[in-house]
Enzyme design. Structure first.
Site, PDB file in Angstrom:
ATOM      1  N   LYS A   1       0.864  -1.183   0.000  1.00  0.00           N
ATOM      2  CA  LYS A   1       0.000   0.000   0.000  1.00  0.00           C
ATOM      3  C   LYS A   1       0.899   1.231   0.000  1.00  0.00           C
ATOM      4  CE  LYS A   1      -3.905   2.068   2.577  1.00  0.00           C
ATOM      5  NZ  LYS A   1      -4.786   1.976   3.760  1.00  0.00           N
TER       6      LYS A   1
ATOM      7  N   SER B   1      -9.849   1.964   2.770  1.00  0.00           N
ATOM      8  CA  SER B   1      -8.970   2.760   1.949  1.00  0.00           C
ATOM      9  C   SER B   1      -7.909   1.942   1.212  1.00  0.00           C
ATOM     10  CB  SER B   1      -8.259   3.801   2.817  1.00  0.00           C
ATOM     11  OG  SER B   1      -7.412   3.166   3.762  1.00  0.00           O
TER      12      SER B   1
ATOM     13  N   SER C   1     -10.161  -0.468   6.981  1.00  0.00           N
ATOM     14  CA  SER C   1      -9.588  -0.399   5.631  1.00  0.00           C
ATOM     15  C   SER C   1      -8.850  -1.632   5.138  1.00  0.00           C
ATOM     16  CB  SER C   1      -8.661   0.799   5.523  1.00  0.00           C
ATOM     17  OG  SER C   1      -9.433   1.954   5.398  1.00  0.00           O
TER      18      SER C   1
HETATM   19  N1  GLN Z   1     -13.410   4.235   6.103  1.00  0.00           N
HETATM   20  C1  GLN Z   1     -12.823   4.720   7.325  1.00  0.00           C
HETATM   21  C2  GLN Z   1     -12.422   6.157   7.147  1.00  0.00           C
HETATM   22  O1  GLN Z   1     -12.723   6.687   6.146  1.00  0.00           O
HETATM   23  C3  GLN Z   1     -11.653   3.871   7.717  1.00  0.00           C
HETATM   24  C4  GLN Z   1     -10.441   4.145   6.930  1.00  0.00           C
HETATM   25  C5  GLN Z   1      -9.281   3.321   7.341  1.00  0.00           C
HETATM   26  O2  GLN Z   1      -9.432   2.280   8.005  1.00  0.00           O
HETATM   27  N2  GLN Z   1      -8.110   3.796   6.981  1.00  0.00           N
HETATM   28  O3  GLN Z   1     -11.832   6.761   7.976  1.00  0.00           O
END
Ligand code: GLN
Length: 484
Positions: free
Chosen positions: A77, A152, A176
């Site tokens: 990532k 994400s 995410s």
């Molecule tokens: N969807 C969540 C957010 O937008 C979690 C994102 C994540 O786990 N990085 O913050």
């Protein structure tokens, strides 16, 4: 077909000399070449370095080197700093940033001999549930390219699902890893907070962020987690506890295991989604597990709690991007204030700005007590609920997401609807618990995830429970049409 083999099978083929790491790396680079323009899963390719690393892995093996990841390709990532390679975090702000060092996760996997193919697309600064907030454009779901892959870590998930690499790294602040794993039909593991070092992982919300893995199976994930986990003196919240041998306990019998059904997760759950979870429970019962219903009364407060705590922490963490030291700088600033405001105004996208504004607001003198302090108290209540549940059961089970993958564009202009995608995943982050998502069937021809959550440092048990489920089912072996 090399891309359908498990990490264990690839290792055996490498050991027997049937294939070389260079051949394996070429195979996956060719798949990336063929599929990535349609998926937008990778935003940086490191083909030359990959072939050099693969040749080095082959030489090491010829000299007697060993290790389950020696010569196995992976994708990182783009939130992990990679020495000498662009590390953008999905943002214009870091579009020109070449990291001067490796994140600990990157260094550990390098030491294990894994071969980086490139960097995966992601939501900007890991803020999102659909991978539509990336400066580099949305990632497409390989099961249906009109759908999101989740976020994400959407690039890592889509790449794993499309078999562009045997595994990929991700991070999970509110879901995410688990959410995109569910929406793309792969296995995703979010370890206990502190189990894997955060050093060199660009910070979003430091008390929630945790690195983990996407793989084709729990057995593969166990091999990767083994190499990633462990104490790091450079991360002050890293835990100094021995790392168990995850692969060794994958097949431990489940007889007597107590699995708790999270009642709050089933309230209002769509019938077809609930039916898949109940099918999974039948399998667990046939493996000797006992299932009981448990209630975590404060769990429904996890989304609002998270959306105070996470933006608060991000507003502080992202203040370092000021156009002065690294990253994006605006053209011709007229003074220092103009440099700050235009660099940040032009460098960050809309969702990141929304979070910074929310976070600054909830931390401000007049609102701190009403929002931030209150959220911290609720966070404790949620953590206590989990603790009480784990006094009764060994693991908790439920869906990973409320729905399968949704259309690109469907929720991007409605932040609250978007935030609700993480309704089942955020609780584990607030309590620092490990969680895992594994494929458990299909709704509307799209993959769905089964979520397992365990007490702190129960990764071995989660992987064991996931592995035995995968021995009894073949959902994790399905690949999206066209990528077989
Ligand atoms: N969807 C969540 C957010 O937008 C979690 C994102 C994540 O786990 N990085 O913050």
């Amino acid at each position: 077909m090399l891309h359908t083999l498990s990490i264990g099978e690839l290792g055996r083929n490498l050991n027997s000399g049937q294939i070389s790491s260079v051949e394996l790396t070429r195979h996956f680079l060719a798949r990336i070449e063929r599929f990535n323009s349609a998926l937008n899963a990778l935003i940086t390719l490191t083909a030359e370095q990959a072939l050099a690393a693969a040749a080095a892995a082959d030489a090491a093996r010829a000299a007697g080197g060993q290790g389950p990841l020696l010569g196995i390709p992976l994708i990182h990532k783009d939130i992990f700093c990679t020495d000498g390679v662009r590390t953008s975090c999905g943002s214009r702000m870091l579009d020109n940033f070449i990291a001067p060092y490796d994140a600990t996760v990157v260094a550990k996997l390098k030491t294990a001999g894994a071969v980086m193919l490139g960097k995966a697309n992601m939501d900007e600064f890991a803020m999102g549930s659909s991978n539509e907030t990336s400066y580099y454009g949305p990632v497409k779901n390989p099961w249906d390219r009109t759908k999101v892959p989740g976020g994400s870590s959407g690039g890592s998930a889509a790449a794993t699902a499309a078999r562009l690499a045997p595994f990929a790294t991700g991070t999970d602040t509110g879901g995410s890893i688990r959410q995109p794993a569910a929406l793309t039909g792969v296995t995703g593991v979010k370890p206990t907070y502190g189990r894997v070092s955060r050093y060199g992982m660009i910070a979003f919300a430091s008390s929630l962020d945790q690195a983990g893995v996407f793989a084709q199976s729990a057995a593969d994930a166990a091999i990767v987690l083994q190499a990633m986990a462990g104490f790091d003196p450079r991360d002050s919240t890293s835990i100094d506890a021995p790392v168990p041998n995850y692969p060794a306990t994958l097949s431990a019998p489940l007889a007597g295991l107590k699995i708790g059904l999270l009642r709050e997760f089933f309230d209002g759950l769509e019938a077809r989604n609930a039916a898949l979870i109940h099918e999974a429970l039948k399998i667990y019962r046939s493996l000797g597990a006992e299932t009981v219903e448990v209630s975590l009364p404060h769990l429904p407060l996890s989304v609002p709690t998270y959306y105070v705590v996470a933006p608060a922490e991000c507003s502080s963490n992202l203040s370092r991007f000021d156009g002065v030291r690294f990253g994006y700088r605006c053209e011709n600033p007229k003074d220092l204030l103009d440099l700050y405001t235009r660099s940040r105004g032009e460098g960050f996208g809309a969702e990141v700005k929304r979070r910074i504004m929310t976070g600054t607001y909830v931390l401000s003198a007049g609102y701190f007590d009403a929002y931030y302090l209150q959220a911290q108290k609720v966070r404790r209540l949620i953590t206590d609920d989990f603790r009480a549940a784990f006094a009764q059961v060994d693991l908790l089970i439920g869906p990973t997401t409320p729905t399968p993958a949704f259309d690109i564009g469907a929720k991007i202009n409605d932040p609250v609807t978007m935030y609700l995608n993480d309704i089942y995943t955020i609780g584990a982050n607030l309590a620092g618990l490990p969680g895992l998502s594994l494929p458990c069937g299909f709704v509307d021809d799209l993959p769905m995830g089964l979520q397992l959550i365990g007490p702190h440092f129960s990764e071995a048990k989660l992987l064991n429970a996931a592995h035995l489920y995968q021995e009894a089912t073949d959902w994790h072996r399905r690949s999206p049409h066209g990528y077989e």
